[in-house]
Scaffold this motif. Sequence first.
Motif, short mmCIF file in Angstrom:
data_model
loop_
_atom_site.label_atom_id
_atom_site.label_comp_id
_atom_site.label_asym_id
_atom_site.label_seq_id
_atom_site.Cartn_x
_atom_site.Cartn_y
_atom_site.Cartn_z
N ASN A 133 1.05 -1.09 -0.17
CA ASN A 133 0.04 -0.20 0.01
C ASN A 133 0.75 1.44 0.03
O ASN A 133 1.58 1.48 1.03
CB ASN A 133 -0.94 0.09 1.25
CG ASN A 133 -2.05 1.04 1.14
OD1 ASN A 133 -1.62 2.25 1.03
ND2 ASN A 133 -3.14 0.60 1.51
N ARG A 148 -3.72 5.69 -5.12
CA ARG A 148 -4.69 4.98 -5.61
C ARG A 148 -4.67 4.53 -6.95
O ARG A 148 -4.81 3.28 -7.32
CB ARG A 148 -6.14 5.65 -5.17
CG ARG A 148 -7.15 4.58 -5.28
CD ARG A 148 -8.63 5.43 -4.91
NE ARG A 148 -8.54 6.03 -3.85
CZ ARG A 148 -8.75 7.29 -3.59
NH1 ARG A 148 -8.85 8.11 -4.64
NH2 ARG A 148 -8.63 8.12 -2.75
N GLU A 189 -5.19 10.51 -4.59
CA GLU A 189 -5.75 10.01 -5.87
C GLU A 189 -4.93 9.38 -6.62
O GLU A 189 -5.10 8.41 -7.37
CB GLU A 189 -6.53 11.26 -6.41
CG GLU A 189 -8.08 11.65 -5.93
CD GLU A 189 -8.49 13.03 -6.53
OE1 GLU A 189 -7.70 13.41 -7.33
OE2 GLU A 189 -9.48 13.27 -6.18
N ASN A 196 -1.62 2.26 -7.42
CA ASN A 196 -1.84 0.80 -6.84
C ASN A 196 -2.48 -0.23 -7.88
O ASN A 196 -2.44 -1.25 -7.70
CB ASN A 196 -2.57 1.15 -5.44
CG ASN A 196 -1.89 1.47 -4.49
OD1 ASN A 196 -0.53 1.17 -4.38
ND2 ASN A 196 -2.28 1.81 -3.40
N THR A 197 -3.30 0.60 -8.79
CA THR A 197 -3.99 -0.48 -9.80
C THR A 197 -2.97 -0.64 -11.01
O THR A 197 -3.30 -1.54 -11.87
CB THR A 197 -4.91 0.45 -10.52
OG1 THR A 197 -4.68 1.70 -11.36
CG2 THR A 197 -6.08 0.98 -9.35
N ASN A 252 -0.09 4.15 0.16
CA ASN A 252 -0.44 5.32 1.32
C ASN A 252 0.24 4.77 2.71
O ASN A 252 0.28 5.81 3.63
CB ASN A 252 -1.95 5.29 1.47
CG ASN A 252 -2.63 5.91 0.33
OD1 ASN A 252 -2.13 6.94 -0.30
ND2 ASN A 252 -3.66 5.30 -0.21
#
Length: 328
Positions: free
Chosen positions: A131, A301, A298, A304-305, A133
Amino acid sequence: MVTLDRIKILTDKKYIKKMDSEVTTKILRSNIGIAIRYSQKIPFNIYMNYSLQDNRCVIEFSSKVLLDRYPELININNIRQCFENLNRIGFCEMDVEGIIHNSELLTCDVTCDISGIVQPDLLAMKSCLKNHNKFRVQKYGNSGHTISKMVKTRNRQLRISIYDKGKELRKKTNSEFLSMLSDADSMLAYFDGKFRVEDNINTKEQIRQLFQTISTDLLLVLYSEANPLLTIFDEFFEFPKELEQQNLVMPSPLSYPKLRMVKDALLLEACEYDMEKVDLVLNNTLSPNTDKSKYRAELKRLLNTYPVPNKNIQVMKQIREALQSNTD
């Protein structure tokens, strides 16, 4: 076998038989002596605090105290040698057996030196982070990187460092240590092509959990069959479950259905998918009064994809295998 680069222990001061007043310092508070202290940074770290108010004595030292046996790191087979070498330095006289059998570990750096694998770069580590974050990657001097778990609770704070030990050992600050060895060139040659994986364990609760012990007794920890580095590595990193994902290419920034996502994807591509570079852009382009956290969230996120390059996954998998074999 547990191997440590640094330990900090608490023992009974009765095991300190004598201290050299010429090299130690008496610590005063309101003109009352509270402790006798010894501290040095070069040629290697040593710290001792002998309390004058209770029976406590804190001792901390680096595995460099092992001198020619330094590559072994601190372990159950050489812990006596560590304290015998401390005695030879002369700042105090210790009851070695008393300390070894009656001490508790306060903090330590659990360590493993790895060879035969390419040291992972920034992208490799970020590619496999669970992660973006939760974990932050930073430079470790000019020899590697440190990954930190971003939490406020001390018992949950973790930090794992991966760095070129040979490069670090060649720094000017280590020249005096190298001069004490019987063969400094052999020591440097030993660390050529090796990198170090190290974690700082800073609370007794973490010691009990990671070493799977009922207490922080020094010998109990050194005899532990647990693998703290592997446990921490698995908390920080993960790999794609499906092999097909490794063969995917980065999606085109123009393929996203919304303009906002296109802009975010273009920014990530321009910054080479490096969140440190993204942060620099945000700091340079947004007003100091702007809340940048929502922009970062954002972008992270979206990052991470993304699929990850196959070579990065393989490097990180090899490191995990090396850590696993360290106690097999």
